[in-house]
Scaffold this active site. Sequence first.
Site, PDB file in Angstrom:
ATOM      1  N   ARG A   1      11.035 -18.669  30.973  1.00  0.00           N
ATOM      2  CA  ARG A   1      10.372 -17.681  31.174  1.00  0.00           C
ATOM      3  C   ARG A   1      11.202 -16.725  32.396  1.00  0.00           C
ATOM      4  O   ARG A   1      11.746 -15.571  32.347  1.00  0.00           O
ATOM      5  CB  ARG A   1       8.823 -17.587  31.664  1.00  0.00           C
ATOM      6  CG  ARG A   1       7.984 -18.174  30.667  1.00  0.00           C
ATOM      7  CD  ARG A   1       7.497 -17.263  29.742  1.00  0.00           C
ATOM      8  NE  ARG A   1       6.404 -17.861  28.820  1.00  0.00           N
ATOM      9  CZ  ARG A   1       6.751 -18.589  27.796  1.00  0.00           C
ATOM     10  NH1 ARG A   1       8.155 -18.795  27.542  1.00  0.00           N
ATOM     11  NH2 ARG A   1       5.934 -19.128  26.952  1.00  0.00           N
TER      12      ARG A   1
ATOM     13  N   GLU B   1      -7.719 -27.366  22.169  1.00  0.00           N
ATOM     14  CA  GLU B   1      -6.802 -26.243  21.636  1.00  0.00           C
ATOM     15  C   GLU B   1      -5.841 -26.830  20.365  1.00  0.00           C
ATOM     16  O   GLU B   1      -4.923 -27.452  20.527  1.00  0.00           O
ATOM     17  CB  GLU B   1      -5.879 -25.858  22.695  1.00  0.00           C
ATOM     18  CG  GLU B   1      -4.794 -24.513  22.456  1.00  0.00           C
ATOM     19  CD  GLU B   1      -3.829 -24.071  23.206  1.00  0.00           C
ATOM     20  OE1 GLU B   1      -3.710 -24.563  24.523  1.00  0.00           O
ATOM     21  OE2 GLU B   1      -3.106 -23.416  23.020  1.00  0.00           O
TER      22      GLU B   1
ATOM     23  N   LYS C   1     -10.097 -23.262  21.958  1.00  0.00           N
ATOM     24  CA  LYS C   1      -9.184 -22.212  22.031  1.00  0.00           C
ATOM     25  C   LYS C   1      -8.099 -22.109  20.870  1.00  0.00           C
ATOM     26  O   LYS C   1      -7.322 -23.178  20.715  1.00  0.00           O
ATOM     27  CB  LYS C   1      -8.243 -22.583  23.534  1.00  0.00           C
ATOM     28  CG  LYS C   1      -6.970 -21.860  23.438  1.00  0.00           C
ATOM     29  CD  LYS C   1      -6.510 -21.983  25.048  1.00  0.00           C
ATOM     30  CE  LYS C   1      -5.067 -21.168  25.079  1.00  0.00           C
ATOM     31  NZ  LYS C   1      -4.490 -21.249  26.478  1.00  0.00           N
TER      32      LYS C   1
ATOM     33  N   SER D   1      -2.712 -16.543  22.408  1.00  0.00           N
ATOM     34  CA  SER D   1      -1.878 -15.324  21.646  1.00  0.00           C
ATOM     35  C   SER D   1      -0.683 -16.023  20.871  1.00  0.00           C
ATOM     36  O   SER D   1      -0.367 -14.951  19.898  1.00  0.00           O
ATOM     37  CB  SER D   1      -1.418 -14.316  22.733  1.00  0.00           C
ATOM     38  OG  SER D   1      -0.379 -14.960  23.840  1.00  0.00           O
TER      39      SER D   1
ATOM     40  N   GLY E   1       2.339 -15.918  20.568  1.00  0.00           N
ATOM     41  CA  GLY E   1       3.645 -15.012  20.472  1.00  0.00           C
ATOM     42  C   GLY E   1       3.410 -13.559  19.645  1.00  0.00           C
ATOM     43  O   GLY E   1       4.230 -12.734  19.390  1.00  0.00           O
TER      44      GLY E   1
HETATM   45  P1  13P Z   1       0.135 -17.986  24.607  1.00  0.00           P
HETATM   46  O1  13P Z   1      -1.192 -17.204  24.885  1.00  0.00           O
HETATM   47  O2  13P Z   1       1.333 -17.694  25.375  1.00  0.00           O
HETATM   48  O3  13P Z   1       0.193 -18.854  23.268  1.00  0.00           O
HETATM   49  O4  13P Z   1      -0.181 -19.400  25.828  1.00  0.00           O
HETATM   50  C1  13P Z   1      -1.649 -19.737  25.792  1.00  0.00           C
HETATM   51  C2  13P Z   1      -1.454 -21.288  25.992  1.00  0.00           C
HETATM   52  O5  13P Z   1      -2.211 -21.990  26.699  1.00  0.00           O
HETATM   53  C3  13P Z   1      -0.578 -22.160  25.027  1.00  0.00           C
HETATM   54  O6  13P Z   1      -1.062 -23.580  25.200  1.00  0.00           O
END
Ligand code: 13P
Length: 338
Positions: free
Chosen positions: A33, A177, A219, A261, A263
């Site tokens: 980044r 997640e 998530k 999110s 991408g």
């Molecule tokens: P993004 O919203 O950029 O996908 O990142 C969330 C995240 O914590 C990925 O593990």
Amino acid sequence: MTEQALQTTINDIAIAGKGILAADESVPTMTKRLTSINVESTEETRRAYREMLFTTPDLAKYINGVILFEETLGQRASDGTPLPELLSKQGIVPGIKVDKGLIALTNSGNEKFTQGLDGLSDRLANYKEMGARFAKWRNVYNISDITPSSLAIEVNAENLARYAAICQAQGIVPIVEPEVLLDGNHTIERCFDATEAVLHAVFAALYRHKVTPEHIILKPSMVVSGKDCAQRADMQTVAELTVKVLLRTVPAAVPTINFLSGGQTPEEATAHLNAMNALRSLPWNLSFSYGRALQEPALKAWAGKKENVDAGREALHKRAKLNGAASVGKYTEAMESA
Ligand code: 13P
């Protein structure tokens, strides 16, 4: 004691109109980044960037949790305040990414497996002392003609549930997640089927491991067409199919679902979340835990320069505010230019 700690954290996070900022990029990801804005990645530039994000005025109006990377958990703001304390003083709950990233799943083509269970309980006890009250573990699943395989679905679900059980035993709320990746040219229907299989296996594993659904944060990824799909489904279809798959697989006992999110552009991620919340009343709080979709504009506005710190904060404030509105179905496209 632990149950009360879990419940308090859930009460502090499952709040309508608020969501989570994912700022837990590992050093290699954060380096990518920073390189994109021509800033060298050092412990100090990573710290300065995170300090900028966490000192955004009124952040706590829209953000009630921040996921940190281990390095950040031990860093301090310019005035000497530990960064987790900087957050908790504002009423924002600090969390910690605890998985140790992805490795190849042996004998399963290019599928991935998330590692990090060894010693997790001791690491969590340490993170708790440093101020963390929730944790995050991310699995990924890629879609192709033959994946995600039942092997990847089963083994990753089992590990995610083991992680969640260990967290709860420590009084730490687990963010669960399972990310179905955006990459590929698959249709949205294919994504729906993969997501349904993944979530079904995850909740079966959570049940086997006696994880209490009342004390987790889910998530998930949204149900979307592959990034390279010739005809990508529209916003309304994304909202309807995502809500449909969640209603089929996620117990109503889960207090809050906070999307990644993955991408999507910042605007897409906000519009999709809003469309879901505008659809119908749902059994869970439906909010965000965005990384890139919250941070991208702030990273660009900052560009590593001291004189741009306020511009970076403003950019984060805007996305946080718009996603806050989207998490209660009150976002409009006109708010983008307001
Ligand atoms: P993004 O919203 O950029 O996908 O990142 C969330 C995240 O914590 C990925 O593990």
